[in-house]
Structure formats: C-alpha cells, structure tokens
Scaffold this motif. Sequence first.
Motif, short mmCIF file in Angstrom:
data_model
loop_
_atom_site.label_atom_id
_atom_site.label_comp_id
_atom_site.label_asym_id
_atom_site.label_seq_id
_atom_site.Cartn_x
_atom_site.Cartn_y
_atom_site.Cartn_z
N ARG A 120 -27.53 1.71 -2.26
CA ARG A 120 -26.16 1.57 -2.76
C ARG A 120 -25.27 2.61 -2.09
O ARG A 120 -25.68 3.77 -1.92
CB ARG A 120 -26.11 1.76 -4.27
N GLU A 121 -24.07 2.19 -1.73
CA GLU A 121 -23.09 3.08 -1.12
C GLU A 121 -21.86 3.14 -2.02
O GLU A 121 -21.23 2.11 -2.29
CB GLU A 121 -22.71 2.58 0.28
N VAL A 145 -17.32 4.66 -9.91
CA VAL A 145 -17.69 3.49 -10.70
C VAL A 145 -18.29 2.38 -9.84
O VAL A 145 -19.28 1.75 -10.22
CB VAL A 145 -16.47 2.95 -11.47
N ARG A 146 -17.71 2.13 -8.66
CA ARG A 146 -18.07 0.97 -7.85
C ARG A 146 -18.96 1.37 -6.68
O ARG A 146 -18.93 2.51 -6.22
CB ARG A 146 -16.80 0.28 -7.34
N PHE A 147 -19.68 0.36 -6.18
CA PHE A 147 -20.54 0.61 -5.02
C PHE A 147 -20.73 -0.68 -4.24
O PHE A 147 -20.47 -1.78 -4.73
CB PHE A 147 -21.91 1.15 -5.45
N ALA A 176 -13.81 7.69 -2.87
CA ALA A 176 -12.77 8.23 -3.76
C ALA A 176 -13.40 9.13 -4.82
O ALA A 176 -14.48 8.84 -5.36
CB ALA A 176 -12.02 7.08 -4.43
N ASP A 177 -12.73 10.23 -5.12
CA ASP A 177 -13.22 11.17 -6.13
C ASP A 177 -13.08 10.60 -7.54
O ASP A 177 -13.84 10.95 -8.44
CB ASP A 177 -12.45 12.49 -6.05
N GLN A 178 -12.08 9.74 -7.73
CA GLN A 178 -11.84 9.14 -9.03
C GLN A 178 -11.80 7.62 -8.90
O GLN A 178 -11.63 7.10 -7.79
CB GLN A 178 -10.52 9.65 -9.63
N LYS A 179 -11.96 6.93 -10.03
CA LYS A 179 -11.93 5.47 -10.00
C LYS A 179 -10.61 4.98 -9.40
O LYS A 179 -9.53 5.43 -9.77
CB LYS A 179 -12.08 4.93 -11.42
N ILE A 180 -10.73 4.06 -8.46
CA ILE A 180 -9.56 3.47 -7.82
C ILE A 180 -8.89 2.53 -8.83
O ILE A 180 -9.49 1.56 -9.29
CB ILE A 180 -9.93 2.70 -6.54
N LYS A 181 -7.64 2.82 -9.17
CA LYS A 181 -6.93 2.03 -10.17
C LYS A 181 -6.23 0.82 -9.55
O LYS A 181 -5.70 0.91 -8.43
CB LYS A 181 -5.88 2.90 -10.87
#
Length: 400
Positions: free
Chosen positions: A194-195, A200-202, A283-288
């Motif tokens: 997984r990348e 949250v996402r990968f 991204a350091d934080q979840k992409i909104k």
Amino acid sequence: MARIAVYVSGSVATFKAVSLVRILQKQGHEIRVGMTPASRHFVTPNTFYALTHQPVLTDLWQTNQSPVPHIELADWTELALVVPASADLIAKMANGLADDAVSSSLLATKAPVMLAPAMNSQMWLNPATQRNLKQLVLDQRIILTPETGMLAEGYVGKGRMMEPEEIASQVDKWFANQNRLAGKTILVTAGGTREAIDPVRFIGNRSSGKMGLAVVQAALAAGAKVIAVIGQVQVEFPNHPNLMVKKVTTTAEMLATTAASFEKADALVMAAAVADFRPAVVADQKIKKQISQDELTISLVKNPDILATLGAKKNHQIVMGFAAETNDLLQNAQVKLAKKHADYIVANDVSQVGSGFGVATDQVTILQPNRAPEKWPLLSKQEVGERLINILAKRWQQSK
C-alpha cells in the motif's frame, strides 16, 4: 521405519482403521493405538492389542504403561494419524480441548498430525466443521479430504473416509517429502503493498496473500526454513519453528526487508503483488473535498522493481517471480522473464474465472529461459504451491 500413533474416534468407518494398521505394519512401521470412548462401540481395544502387541490407550487414568500414558504416547510418536476423525474430535482439536485420553495426547504431541475425516455429508458441510478444519490447516495439521460415496445413512454424499490403502499411500508420500529441503532457506513475499496518499487514503491492490501462504506451507512441509515478507493479507500465517514472518506496508519497505534476507536465502519466490507507483507527495493531513472541485490529480512516481533489483544481484539463489496479467499473458510474462533476471515466471490471467486474487484456485503457466511454456490445469492454490516447491527441489537435486 517410523513410530506412528493411530488415534481412532467414533464412526462407522472405525473398522477401516484395523485394515490401515495392518497395511502400515507391513510397510515396516511401528504402530500404537489410542481410542476414544465412542470408537469402542464399533471396535474393541482387544482387536488393536492383538495386532500391535501394545497396550491400547483408552483412559487418562490407566497405568499399565506409565504413570502418564497419554503423554508417554505423545512423546513416543513420530507421526500421529487420526483415523477416522469424527466431527467431534475435529472440533476438540481445533479448539484445544482435552477431555479424554485421545484428545489429551493429541494436544500434547509435537509430532505432525494427519487426519482422515469421516462423517455424514451434512456434518462435513456444516459451517462449524469447515471453520474447525480451516483452523487445523492453520495449525499445520494435514487433512485427507473425504471422498464422495455411499454413506452409512444409505445415500451418496461427501464425507466417506479415504480408503486405508490411499491413506497409507499418503503417509508414504508425506515421509518421502519430509526433509527434502532441509538446510535450504526460502524467501517468500506475499500479499499486496500500500502507498499512502494521505493519512486516510492509499493506493493498493486486490491481493489476498493466499498464493504466498500456499508456497510457505509447501516449503515448510518439505523441511525448509522460510522467511515470509508479507504486506496486506487476508489470510493467517501459521506459527512454525521454521517460519519467520516480517510485516511491511509499502513497496520500498518490502524491497528493503527482502533485500536484507536475500543473501542468506537459497531461493526467492516473489508471490506478492506490489504497487508499481506511489504518490510523489504524501499529504500530512486528509485531503478535503472542495465544493467547487470536480477532479483530483495525484502525481505518481515509479516504485523500485523488487524482482528486477534482486534478480540482478542473484548469485546462488533461484529466483521465481509471478506475472498477474489481464491480457497478452505469455508475451508480457516472457518480457518479465528476461528483464527481471528470473529463473522462473509463474504467469496467471487474473481476469479468468477461478484464477487470480482472493479465490482458492489458480490456473498458471510456468516460463523459464530456453524452454517452452508449461501450462498447468486449474488447481487449488495449495496444489500450485506444492508444485512450485517441487520445481525448486528438483532443480537442487539435479545440481548435485
């Protein structure tokens, strides 16, 4: 020959255990017998005593052999055969129960255990029985799948115990397979990588790890030491003294972990499905999601090629890779065979029904340099794993 303990549980097929004992004795094995209370409704201990000239284990409290007879038998055993294996005894073994002499001895033995189930087809197909069998496979127990035939109830169904002659043949094959790969270390990758896109996402793939597990189990059964580098899997890998499991997440981690063990390995089997690309920036934080945003563009960069990297570094190692394709199977696999410095490529078309990710079967084609491709029929992944280990064993045998 070997010291074999035959454990007999309650079933109409119990009488077949008598024939099996005679066949195994003729093959030169030393046999001792343990019986559950239910089995004695079908055959008496005197029958087995007359054949083996050894006391039959029937009770936790009998002291005619030793103060602790079930442990003495467990320690004596080189192979434990449960014939027939009733649904009740299978359930006890799967859950670690030990309420009689047989279940206690089986829980105590360090010897390999082989079971020949026998029961009504409805009992065999019951989810509880199938769940218990899966646990026993994880515990490295060998299951001799029952046959479809006439049952005691008077109708045809699956649950008829394998015939004694075939059980004895399976015992022969098992002993022949033991220690074939003793002294060899096989490095196996399994599952998917997984990348991360953000916390949250990968990016991932559909690999379940079933094929890698099948290779690991076959290698352990042949006496090899195994190092398993696993990504995301949907299966459980067994606890085994000859198995070391190393868990990773990304392709880069799998490369680093696999490379660290490559030099001491005799073979590499790359059954993992690795991500070919990864996000250039995580991204350091979840992409909104923005209200006015209809698209999201993610820039990807190429991941290192584990098989090609290690294939180029091989010295004494045999390198076996996998090629999961959806089109132009042989053409794409031939390119991989050459470019990745592999000794073998196991090619499978994952778009075919019954083959590929998450299923129990596979239809593969084996490619190697200067040889015509060898197409195998649709097989269980366990059978594919066993055949792949046989390829390695034969190659080492030929090189001696």
